[in-house]
Design a protein around this motif. Structure first.
Motif: not given
Length: 273
Positions: A26-27, A19-20, A165, A158-162, A23
């Motif tokens: 996305g960053i 999961n990391h 996923h 930060w919305s790029r992380i979800p 994430s």
């Protein structure tokens, strides 16, 4: 119940990434535009963002890594806030070793429509509204105005992380369907991609002659009364495919850009366009 557990185990076995790591995908997508090329647009940054993941997938296959890097260094230009969804989806296909033609076709088919959706949501709706509200607050000397604008940008970051996923999980659930129907998906994606590119050519490439031919009362406008009657937009169509043909002949794209600029200046100077 056992069948469901077997299916879940199968899905879990396919996942190479924690999961990391998803994430971080996305960053990393936030820096896509840090490397920009007019020839390839976002492709350099797009490739950099996903490179560690491809290296993990193709760690024992140098030719496979070379192929995926070559494919992804081709032109791509979409809405950066939505890139994590597309990256996550395509990453599952790379992980499942789906046919390269299918992956490439799906990428080319999706980045155009996603550009329209993302730009409409983020740059034409959210940011103008937030900018207007922030400016109205700030003009009265209230420091909350710029803070509000910054907080919204931080939210988009930060919305790029979800979103990463979301794309990865969608691809994981759909990978079996994609593999079973890869030929159909590739064909449909190619048709959609060509349709999008054709629409972009018609919308953004503008060429119109101002030349008039004839004498006396029989003068006609070459563009409006002749070319447009036979084949509307034939000049943009012909010019784009001329450039495409020259690219296939390995003509340097920089030279094509220079020639296009020079041609536009000369034609405008002599009054033909």
């Amino acid at each position: 119940m056992m069948a469901s557990d077997d299916k879940n185990d199968k899905t879990q076995k396919k996942s190479l990434f924690t999961n990391h790591e998803i994430s971080m995908l996305g960053i990393r997508s936030n820096l896509v535009q840090a490397s920009f090329s007019y020839e390839r647009m976002h492709a350099p940054g797009w490739t950099w963002a996903q490179l560690p993941y491809w290296q993990k997938i193709y760690k024992d296959d140098p030719k496979g890594l070379k192929a995926v890097m070559t494919d992804n260094m081709e032109f791509i230009n979409s809405s950066p806030p939505l890139y994590p969804i597309l990256m996550g989806l395509l990453l599952t296909m790379e992980e499942g070793h789906v046919d390269r033609t299918t992956i490439k076709g799906l990428k080319n088919a999706l980045f155009g429509p996603m550009a329209g959706i993302g730009d409409a949501i983020f740059w034409f709706t959210i940011m103008p509204i937030v900018g207007g509200i922030s400016a109205s607050i700030a003009k009265n000397g209230n420091v909350f105005g710029p803070i509000l604008f910054f907080l919204v940008y931080l939210f988009l970051f930060w919305s790029r992380i979800p979103l990463a996923h979301l794309g990865y999980n969608l691809g994981t659930r759909a990978i079996d369907v994609i593999q079973e129907n890869s030929r159909i998906i590739s064909h449909v994606a190619s048709i959609l991609g060509l349709t999008v590119i054709g629409g972009l050519i018609a919308s953004y490439v503008k060429m119109s002659l101002t030349i008039k031919i004839g004498a006396g009362n029989t003068v006609i406008n070459l563009q409006k009364q002749l070319l447009d009657k036979i084949f509307p937009n034939i000049l943009p169509f012909a010019f784009v495919f001329l450039l495409y043909w020259l690219l296939k002949k390995n003509v340097n794209p920089i030279w094509l850009i220079v020639v296009t600029f020079a041609l536009a200046i000369v034609m405008a100077a002599i009054g033909w366009m």
